[in-house]
Design a protein around this motif. Structure first.
Motif, short mmCIF file in Angstrom:
data_model
loop_
_atom_site.label_atom_id
_atom_site.label_comp_id
_atom_site.label_asym_id
_atom_site.label_seq_id
_atom_site.Cartn_x
_atom_site.Cartn_y
_atom_site.Cartn_z
N ASN A 17 0.81 -1.21 0.00
CA ASN A 17 0.00 0.00 0.00
C ASN A 17 0.85 1.27 0.00
OD1 ASN A 17 -2.45 -1.50 0.15
ND2 ASN A 17 -2.16 -1.73 2.36
N GLY A 18 2.16 1.11 0.05
CA GLY A 18 3.05 2.27 0.07
C GLY A 18 3.37 2.78 1.45
N GLU A 19 2.91 2.10 2.50
CA GLU A 19 3.20 2.53 3.86
C GLU A 19 4.57 2.03 4.30
OE1 GLU A 19 0.24 1.41 6.64
OE2 GLU A 19 -1.23 2.86 5.92
N LYS A 20 5.33 2.91 4.96
CA LYS A 20 6.62 2.53 5.53
C LYS A 20 6.37 1.87 6.87
CE LYS A 20 9.29 5.79 7.09
NZ LYS A 20 10.20 6.96 7.11
N ARG A 21 6.63 0.58 6.97
CA ARG A 21 6.33 -0.17 8.18
C ARG A 21 7.40 -0.02 9.24
NH1 ARG A 21 1.50 -0.07 8.23
NH2 ARG A 21 1.78 -1.27 10.15
N TRP A 22 8.68 0.13 8.83
CA TRP A 22 9.72 0.51 9.77
C TRP A 22 10.88 1.15 9.06
CZ3 TRP A 22 14.14 -2.42 8.94
CH2 TRP A 22 14.01 -3.76 8.58
#
Length: 212
Positions: free
Chosen positions: A156-161
């Motif tokens: 989804n394009g989210e930076k998880r870490w």
């Protein structure tokens, strides 16, 4: 040195002053930040070269897999130490997860100052065997400054870490696995569990590694 390399160096100086030459072995800090995405945004790319495990062209982020992106410069001792750790993590994750995780390495340097031939040689020397090339706006889009910095981006394009340190391969495997397991249990990740009490703060111990 151009403006991008100068900013990267300044960020790295601050991050590494506290860490020294350290090997990161604890859980990375999680987050949900990412750039505003658009189908026509050509900046979210790495301009890849023909090298071991890499083909000339471009790699787009996000993609349909979870993507682990490491930002580096070739003259950085900690960056050199990071590549073998990433290689070991990639081997283990490919055995267990197949194509669910994609690895990408992006240098802040430009082809005018670091030729593809020189980058290819550096890559082979330090054990790289996956997509590698020149950052074309990805670091800026995800708020990355400093090196070596590794981020995990979901489909989804989210930076998880996001971590600026040398990450131990076992830590990488453990925390990528945790993200994938969470995605499996939540379907397409969906909403975060409101009962999750993760603070996002790192309490890891560190191990010294040699390097300039």
């Amino acid at each position: 040195m151009n403006r991008r390399e100068l900013l990267a160096g300044l960020g790295s100086a601050g991050a590494l002053a506290g860490a020294g030459t350290l090997l990161r072995v604890g859980p990375p800090s999680f987050g949900a930040d990412g750039p505003e995405m658009s189908d026509g945004d050509e900046s979210l790319e790495v301009e890849t070269i023909d090298a071991r495990g890499s083909e000339a062209g471009t790699v787009r982020v996000p993609t349909d897999a979870v993507v682990l992106v490491t930002f580096f410069v070739t003259g950085c001792g900690n960056c050199q130490a990071q590549i073998p750790e990433l290689a070991a993590a990639r081997d283990r994750l490919r055995e267990r997860r197949g194509d669910a995780v994609r690895f990408v390495a992006a240098t802040y340097q430009r082809s005018e100052t670091l030729s593809p031939a020189a980058l290819r040689e550096w890559w082979a020397t330090h054990g790289g065997d996956w997509a590698v090339g020149y950052d074309a706006g990805l670091a800026e889009a995800y708020g990355v400054v400093g090196y070596p910095t590794t981020i995990l981006v979901d489909p989804n394009g989210e930076k998880r870490w996001h971590e600026t340190a040398v990450l131990d391969h076992e830590t990488i495997v453990r925390d990528v696995d945790a993200e994938l397991e969470a995605r499996d249990s939540d379907g397409d990740r969906g909403e975060e569990d409101p009962s999750d009490e993760t603070t996002g703060e790192s309490t890891a111990s560190r191990i010294d590694v040699s390097g300039p």
